[in-house]
Scaffold this motif. Structure first.
Motif, PDB file in Angstrom:
ATOM      1  N   THR A 208       3.355  49.129 -51.117  1.00 51.27           N
ATOM      2  CA  THR A 208       4.681  48.838 -51.670  1.00 51.27           C
ATOM      3  C   THR A 208       4.672  47.444 -52.288  1.00 51.27           C
ATOM      4  OG1 THR A 208       5.567  47.841 -49.649  1.00 51.27           O
ATOM      5  CG2 THR A 208       5.799  50.260 -49.900  1.00 51.27           C
ATOM      6  N   GLU A 209       5.596  47.218 -53.204  1.00 48.70           N
ATOM      7  CA  GLU A 209       5.683  45.904 -53.851  1.00 48.70           C
ATOM      8  C   GLU A 209       5.957  44.811 -52.831  1.00 48.70           C
ATOM      9  OE1 GLU A 209       7.850  45.436 -57.478  1.00 48.70           O
ATOM     10  OE2 GLU A 209       7.488  47.513 -58.053  1.00 48.70           O
ATOM     11  N   MET A 210       6.854  45.102 -51.878  1.00 50.42           N
ATOM     12  CA  MET A 210       7.196  44.109 -50.871  1.00 50.42           C
ATOM     13  C   MET A 210       5.984  43.775 -49.995  1.00 50.42           C
ATOM     14  SD  MET A 210      10.280  44.016 -48.091  1.00 50.42           S
ATOM     15  CE  MET A 210       9.564  44.958 -46.764  1.00 50.42           C
ATOM     16  N   THR A 211       5.253  44.786 -49.587  1.00 44.21           N
ATOM     17  CA  THR A 211       4.073  44.557 -48.747  1.00 44.21           C
ATOM     18  C   THR A 211       3.024  43.754 -49.499  1.00 44.21           C
ATOM     19  OG1 THR A 211       4.469  46.550 -47.445  1.00 44.21           O
ATOM     20  CG2 THR A 211       2.223  45.683 -47.443  1.00 44.21           C
ATOM     21  N   LEU A 212       2.750  44.123 -50.743  1.00 43.32           N
ATOM     22  CA  LEU A 212       1.765  43.389 -51.531  1.00 43.32           C
ATOM     23  C   LEU A 212       2.180  41.935 -51.675  1.00 43.32           C
ATOM     24  CD1 LEU A 212      -0.807  43.225 -53.200  1.00 43.32           C
ATOM     25  CD2 LEU A 212       0.494  44.072 -55.164  1.00 43.32           C
ATOM     26  N   SER A 213       3.427  41.716 -51.998  1.00 42.46           N
ATOM     27  CA  SER A 213       3.935  40.358 -52.157  1.00 42.46           C
ATOM     28  C   SER A 213       3.802  39.556 -50.865  1.00 42.46           C
ATOM     29  CB  SER A 213       5.395  40.421 -52.599  1.00 42.46           C
ATOM     30  OG  SER A 213       5.916  39.128 -52.726  1.00 42.46           O
ATOM     31  N   LEU A 214       4.199  40.145 -49.740  1.00 45.21           N
ATOM     32  CA  LEU A 214       4.106  39.452 -48.446  1.00 45.21           C
ATOM     33  C   LEU A 214       2.661  39.157 -48.061  1.00 45.21           C
ATOM     34  CD1 LEU A 214       6.819  41.363 -46.384  1.00 45.21           C
ATOM     35  CD2 LEU A 214       6.913  38.987 -47.151  1.00 45.21           C
TER      36      LEU A 214
ATOM     37  N   GLY B 250      -5.120  43.977 -40.608  1.00 42.99           N
ATOM     38  CA  GLY B 250      -4.012  44.755 -41.136  1.00 42.99           C
ATOM     39  C   GLY B 250      -4.506  45.727 -42.188  1.00 42.99           C
ATOM     40  N   LYS B 251      -3.592  46.499 -42.695  1.00 48.38           N
ATOM     41  CA  LYS B 251      -3.957  47.565 -43.621  1.00 48.38           C
ATOM     42  C   LYS B 251      -4.327  47.065 -45.017  1.00 48.38           C
ATOM     43  CE  LYS B 251      -2.258  52.004 -45.266  1.00 48.38           C
ATOM     44  NZ  LYS B 251      -1.207  53.013 -45.141  1.00 48.38           N
ATOM     45  N   TRP B 252      -3.774  45.931 -45.471  1.00 54.05           N
ATOM     46  CA  TRP B 252      -3.904  45.570 -46.880  1.00 54.05           C
ATOM     47  C   TRP B 252      -4.655  44.288 -47.187  1.00 54.05           C
ATOM     48  CZ3 TRP B 252      -3.366  49.449 -49.856  1.00 54.05           C
ATOM     49  CH2 TRP B 252      -2.509  50.487 -49.504  1.00 54.05           C
ATOM     50  N   LYS B 253      -4.759  43.346 -46.263  1.00 53.87           N
ATOM     51  CA  LYS B 253      -5.360  42.051 -46.597  1.00 53.87           C
ATOM     52  C   LYS B 253      -6.799  42.192 -47.094  1.00 53.87           C
ATOM     53  CE  LYS B 253      -2.608  38.994 -43.690  1.00 53.87           C
ATOM     54  NZ  LYS B 253      -2.663  38.095 -42.523  1.00 53.87           N
TER      55      LYS B 253
ATOM     56  N   TYR C 277      -0.555  40.184 -60.583  1.00 56.23           N
ATOM     57  CA  TYR C 277       0.097  41.016 -59.575  1.00 56.23           C
ATOM     58  C   TYR C 277       0.070  42.498 -59.964  1.00 56.23           C
ATOM     59  CZ  TYR C 277       3.822  42.834 -56.593  1.00 56.23           C
ATOM     60  OH  TYR C 277       4.534  43.572 -55.698  1.00 56.23           O
ATOM     61  N   ASN C 278       0.444  42.801 -61.204  1.00 57.23           N
ATOM     62  CA  ASN C 278       0.505  44.209 -61.623  1.00 57.23           C
ATOM     63  C   ASN C 278      -0.863  44.861 -61.712  1.00 57.23           C
ATOM     64  OD1 ASN C 278       3.215  44.722 -61.626  1.00 57.23           O
ATOM     65  ND2 ASN C 278       3.509  44.008 -63.720  1.00 57.23           N
ATOM     66  N   GLU C 279      -1.894  44.082 -61.967  1.00 61.04           N
ATOM     67  CA  GLU C 279      -3.248  44.640 -61.934  1.00 61.04           C
ATOM     68  C   GLU C 279      -3.586  45.079 -60.512  1.00 61.04           C
ATOM     69  OE1 GLU C 279      -6.095  42.530 -65.044  1.00 61.04           O
ATOM     70  OE2 GLU C 279      -4.947  41.046 -63.900  1.00 61.04           O
ATOM     71  N   LEU C 280      -3.212  44.261 -59.537  1.00 55.69           N
ATOM     72  CA  LEU C 280      -3.436  44.638 -58.143  1.00 55.69           C
ATOM     73  C   LEU C 280      -2.624  45.881 -57.791  1.00 55.69           C
ATOM     74  CD1 LEU C 280      -3.398  41.105 -56.504  1.00 55.69           C
ATOM     75  CD2 LEU C 280      -5.359  42.651 -56.660  1.00 55.69           C
ATOM     76  N   ARG C 281      -1.385  45.954 -58.243  1.00 57.15           N
ATOM     77  CA  ARG C 281      -0.536  47.129 -57.969  1.00 57.15           C
ATOM     78  C   ARG C 281      -1.171  48.396 -58.532  1.00 57.15           C
ATOM     79  NH1 ARG C 281       2.627  49.229 -55.451  1.00 57.15           N
ATOM     80  NH2 ARG C 281       4.314  49.785 -56.796  1.00 57.15           N
TER      81      ARG C 281
END
Length: 133
Positions: free
Chosen positions: A58-64, A30-33, A47-51
């Motif tokens: 997106t926040e939802m994608t990162l969280s998922l 996938g694109k983000w893993k 989490y916010n450091e990763l963002r």
């Protein structure tokens, strides 16, 4: 026949795959893993450091994706504190750390492709700022 395709299928946990490449891509594809794993390879992060390091996710994608990586045993999520604001830190598990040589190979190959066929470009856009969690 190649070792990874000796049987009709390979199994990990409750999932069955046609080969080990399918298993690997399910875990890190996938694109983000792989990008998330890349950013966690040297140190644990909130989490916010990763963002901040991945502003286009997106926040939802990162969280998922973090939840999926945690479920698959590649990332651990540690909650510090009992009442808000709690501090949540993500890090690679020992299993996740076994993927670091692959991340290094992917990074080296990407750098080679850019060096030979593209260019590294600095963005003039400001880095977004997110409130701490």
């Amino acid at each position: 026949m190649k070792t990874e395709c000796i049987g009709d299928f390979v199994k990990l946990g409750d999932k069955t795959y046609p080969c080990t490449v399918s298993l690997t891509m399910d875990l890190v594809g996938g694109k983000w893993k792989a990008v998330i794993l890349y950013h966690l390879q040297d140190e644990a992060k909130r989490y916010n450091e990763l963002r901040k390091e991945m502003p286009s996710v997106t926040e939802m994608t990162l969280s998922l994706q973090l939840k999926q990586l945690e479920k698959d045993g590649l990332v651990s999520r540690k909650v510090h504190g009992k009442k808000p604001p709690v501090k949540v830190v993500y890090s690679l598990t020992d299993f996740g750390k076994t993927f670091i040589p692959v991340l290094k190979a992917i990074t080296a190959w990407g750098n080679q492709v850019v060096s030979e066929k593209g260019e590294f470009v600095k963005s003039n856009l400001p880095v977004p700022s997110y409130p701490a969690t």
